[in-house]
Design a protein around this motif. Structure first.
Motif, PDB file in Angstrom:
ATOM      1  N   ARG A   2       0.866  -1.233   0.163  1.00 54.23           N
ATOM      2  CA  ARG A   2       0.117   0.213  -0.004  1.00 54.23           C
ATOM      3  C   ARG A   2       0.987   1.232  -0.009  1.00 54.23           C
ATOM      4  N   MET A   3       0.619   2.125  -0.939  1.00 47.69           N
ATOM      5  CA  MET A   3       1.666   3.344  -1.212  1.00 47.69           C
ATOM      6  C   MET A   3       0.977   4.490  -0.381  1.00 47.69           C
ATOM      7  N   LYS A   4       1.722   5.101   0.497  1.00 40.96           N
ATOM      8  CA  LYS A   4       1.247   6.403   1.056  1.00 40.96           C
ATOM      9  C   LYS A   4       0.886   7.596   0.027  1.00 40.96           C
ATOM     10  N   THR A   5       0.163   8.385  -0.092  1.00 38.92           N
ATOM     11  CA  THR A   5       0.045   9.525  -1.017  1.00 38.92           C
ATOM     12  C   THR A   5      -0.040  10.579  -0.091  1.00 38.92           C
ATOM     13  N   PHE A   6       0.418  11.823  -0.560  1.00 34.80           N
ATOM     14  CA  PHE A   6       0.456  13.021  -0.200  1.00 34.80           C
ATOM     15  C   PHE A   6      -1.225  13.462  -0.514  1.00 34.80           C
ATOM     16  N   HIS A   7      -2.161  13.039   0.366  1.00 34.23           N
ATOM     17  CA  HIS A   7      -3.490  13.000  -0.023  1.00 34.23           C
ATOM     18  C   HIS A   7      -3.853  14.272  -0.314  1.00 34.23           C
ATOM     19  N   TYR A   8      -3.698  15.497   0.024  1.00 33.73           N
ATOM     20  CA  TYR A   8      -4.111  17.015  -0.252  1.00 33.73           C
ATOM     21  C   TYR A   8      -3.350  17.185  -1.691  1.00 33.73           C
ATOM     22  N   ALA A  26      16.698  19.952 -13.710  1.00 35.51           N
ATOM     23  CA  ALA A  26      17.870  19.296 -13.552  1.00 35.51           C
ATOM     24  C   ALA A  26      17.710  17.974 -12.731  1.00 35.51           C
ATOM     25  N   ALA A  27      17.694  16.871 -13.284  1.00 36.33           N
ATOM     26  CA  ALA A  27      17.650  15.730 -12.506  1.00 36.33           C
ATOM     27  C   ALA A  27      18.396  15.638 -11.307  1.00 36.33           C
ATOM     28  N   LEU A  28      17.464  15.470 -10.001  1.00 43.57           N
ATOM     29  CA  LEU A  28      18.100  15.082  -8.622  1.00 43.57           C
ATOM     30  C   LEU A  28      18.312  13.731  -8.319  1.00 43.57           C
ATOM     31  N   GLU A  29      19.246  13.463  -7.568  1.00 43.44           N
ATOM     32  CA  GLU A  29      19.459  12.260  -7.108  1.00 43.44           C
ATOM     33  C   GLU A  29      18.426  11.852  -5.902  1.00 43.44           C
ATOM     34  N   GLU A  30      18.180  10.475  -5.749  1.00 37.66           N
ATOM     35  CA  GLU A  30      17.159  10.243  -4.965  1.00 37.66           C
ATOM     36  C   GLU A  30      17.371  10.657  -3.509  1.00 37.66           C
ATOM     37  N   ASP A  31      18.502  10.396  -2.996  1.00 42.41           N
ATOM     38  CA  ASP A  31      18.859  11.000  -1.667  1.00 42.41           C
ATOM     39  C   ASP A  31      19.178  12.547  -1.592  1.00 42.41           C
ATOM     40  N   THR A  32      19.070  13.358  -2.383  1.00 44.56           N
ATOM     41  CA  THR A  32      19.214  14.769  -2.562  1.00 44.56           C
ATOM     42  C   THR A  32      17.950  15.443  -2.114  1.00 44.56           C
ATOM     43  N   GLY A  33      17.937  16.290  -1.262  1.00 44.56           N
ATOM     44  CA  GLY A  33      16.443  16.853  -0.719  1.00 44.56           C
ATOM     45  C   GLY A  33      16.684  18.313  -0.883  1.00 44.56           C
ATOM     46  N   ALA A  69       9.220  15.908 -11.727  1.00 50.61           N
ATOM     47  CA  ALA A  69       8.826  15.245 -10.814  1.00 50.61           C
ATOM     48  C   ALA A  69       9.923  14.834  -9.678  1.00 50.61           C
ATOM     49  N   ASN A  70      10.863  14.608 -10.099  1.00 51.41           N
ATOM     50  CA  ASN A  70      12.208  14.362  -9.011  1.00 51.41           C
ATOM     51  C   ASN A  70      12.298  15.534  -8.143  1.00 51.41           C
ATOM     52  N   ARG A  71      12.428  16.736  -8.846  1.00 55.30           N
ATOM     53  CA  ARG A  71      12.642  17.924  -8.220  1.00 55.30           C
ATOM     54  C   ARG A  71      11.453  18.223  -6.998  1.00 55.30           C
ATOM     55  N   LEU A  72       9.997  18.127  -7.537  1.00 58.23           N
ATOM     56  CA  LEU A  72       8.920  18.310  -6.484  1.00 58.23           C
ATOM     57  C   LEU A  72       9.152  17.279  -5.568  1.00 58.23           C
ATOM     58  N   ALA A  73       9.506  16.123  -5.690  1.00 53.56           N
ATOM     59  CA  ALA A  73       9.344  15.012  -4.606  1.00 53.56           C
ATOM     60  C   ALA A  73      10.646  15.379  -3.815  1.00 53.56           C
ATOM     61  N   SER A  74      11.376  15.974  -3.980  1.00 55.82           N
ATOM     62  CA  SER A  74      12.697  16.413  -3.352  1.00 55.82           C
ATOM     63  C   SER A  74      12.334  17.293  -2.126  1.00 55.82           C
ATOM     64  N   TYR A  75      11.299  17.969  -2.052  1.00 54.47           N
ATOM     65  CA  TYR A  75      10.869  18.638  -1.047  1.00 54.47           C
ATOM     66  C   TYR A  75      10.256  18.061   0.088  1.00 54.47           C
ATOM     67  N   GLN A  84       6.114  10.052  -3.438  1.00 60.67           N
ATOM     68  CA  GLN A  84       5.837  11.439  -3.983  1.00 60.67           C
ATOM     69  C   GLN A  84       6.194  11.610  -5.509  1.00 60.67           C
ATOM     70  N   ARG A  85       7.411  11.151  -5.761  1.00 57.36           N
ATOM     71  CA  ARG A  85       7.897  10.832  -6.939  1.00 57.36           C
ATOM     72  C   ARG A  85       6.748  10.373  -7.910  1.00 57.36           C
ATOM     73  N   LEU A  86       5.994   9.403  -7.442  1.00 62.76           N
ATOM     74  CA  LEU A  86       5.056   8.875  -8.459  1.00 62.76           C
ATOM     75  C   LEU A  86       3.698   9.701  -8.449  1.00 62.76           C
ATOM     76  N   VAL A  87       3.410  10.271  -7.300  1.00 61.56           N
ATOM     77  CA  VAL A  87       2.298  11.167  -7.369  1.00 61.56           C
ATOM     78  C   VAL A  87       2.705  12.472  -8.233  1.00 61.56           C
ATOM     79  N   MET A  88       3.765  12.986  -8.305  1.00 60.32           N
ATOM     80  CA  MET A  88       4.255  14.189  -8.877  1.00 60.32           C
ATOM     81  C   MET A  88       4.228  13.743 -10.538  1.00 60.32           C
ATOM     82  N   GLN A  89       4.888  12.532 -10.967  1.00 60.43           N
ATOM     83  CA  GLN A  89       4.951  12.204 -12.036  1.00 60.43           C
ATOM     84  C   GLN A  89       3.464  11.938 -12.776  1.00 60.43           C
ATOM     85  N   GLU A  90       2.316  11.240 -12.169  1.00 54.52           N
ATOM     86  CA  GLU A  90       1.234  11.171 -12.558  1.00 54.52           C
ATOM     87  C   GLU A  90       0.547  12.519 -12.597  1.00 54.52           C
TER      88      GLU A  90
END
Length: 181
Positions: A2-8, A26-33, A69-75, A84-90
């Motif tokens: 079950r994937m959590k989503t940023f509901h709002y 600019a693509a971000l590394e997964e561990d970069t925030g 999507a990567n950049r927005l998820a990094s917040y 969040q990367r999946l939510v932003m991509q969708e």
């Protein structure tokens, strides 16, 4: 799993797609925030980047949407980024698809405006940030750039936030958006 989503945020993206399609509208590394040095800074930067992503002329390209999507998820807090990367991509994929043939005019644009941010409450590692007078506006434009139709609504109402403000969390000295709260 079950994937959590940023509901709002998911709700805002759903409302956005509904407005674009159903209402006439600019693509971000997964561990970069990116995070922020203050609770307000992370919310402001995130909203600025959402606006920038939705106006990027290259958003019709999958590579650009992936970078955004990567950049927005990094917040978001490190443990929430993959979801969040999946939510932003969708959201970005849906926006780009819907904007190829908007129900009105030849293109739609979305912008989030607000007066300022302020911390409503803060604890050691969590805070709630109010986005004062936050409005999401969708404009449909014709070939000449004239507005054919415009719809606006209060951002927090559109995303279904019952509590005022957006939750943020401090991780390793930086503030990030979070699903918690």
């Amino acid at each position: 799993m079950r994937m959590k989503t940023f509901h709002y945020l998911f709700i805002i993206w759903s409302v956005l797609l509904w407005l674009l399609v159903g209402c006439g509208a600019a693509a971000l590394e997964e561990d970069t925030g990116l995070g922020g040095v203050t609770p307000e800074a992370v919310v402001e930067s995130f909203l600025e980047d959402v606006n920038a992503a939705l106006t990027d002329p290259l958003l019709s390209e999958a590579t650009a949407r992936n970078v955004w999507a990567n950049r927005l998820a990094s917040y978001f807090a490190p443990g929430e980024r993959a979801d969040q990367r999946l939510v932003m991509q969708e959201m970005l994929d849906g926006f780009a698809r819907a904007n190829t043939q908007p129900a009105r005019g030849v293109r739609a644009e979305v912008v989030i405006t607000y007066d300022r941010t302020r911390v409503l409450q803060i604890r050691e590692s969590t805070a709630l940030v109010d986005v004062v007078n936050a409005i999401m506006t969708v404009r449909w434009r014709d070939n000449d750039g004239n507005v054919v139709l415009e719809r606006s609504g209060a951002l927090l109402q559109l995303i279904g936030r019952e509590a005022s403000g957006l939750p943020v969390i401090r991780v390793d000295g930086r503030w990030y958006l979070t699903e918690a709260g």
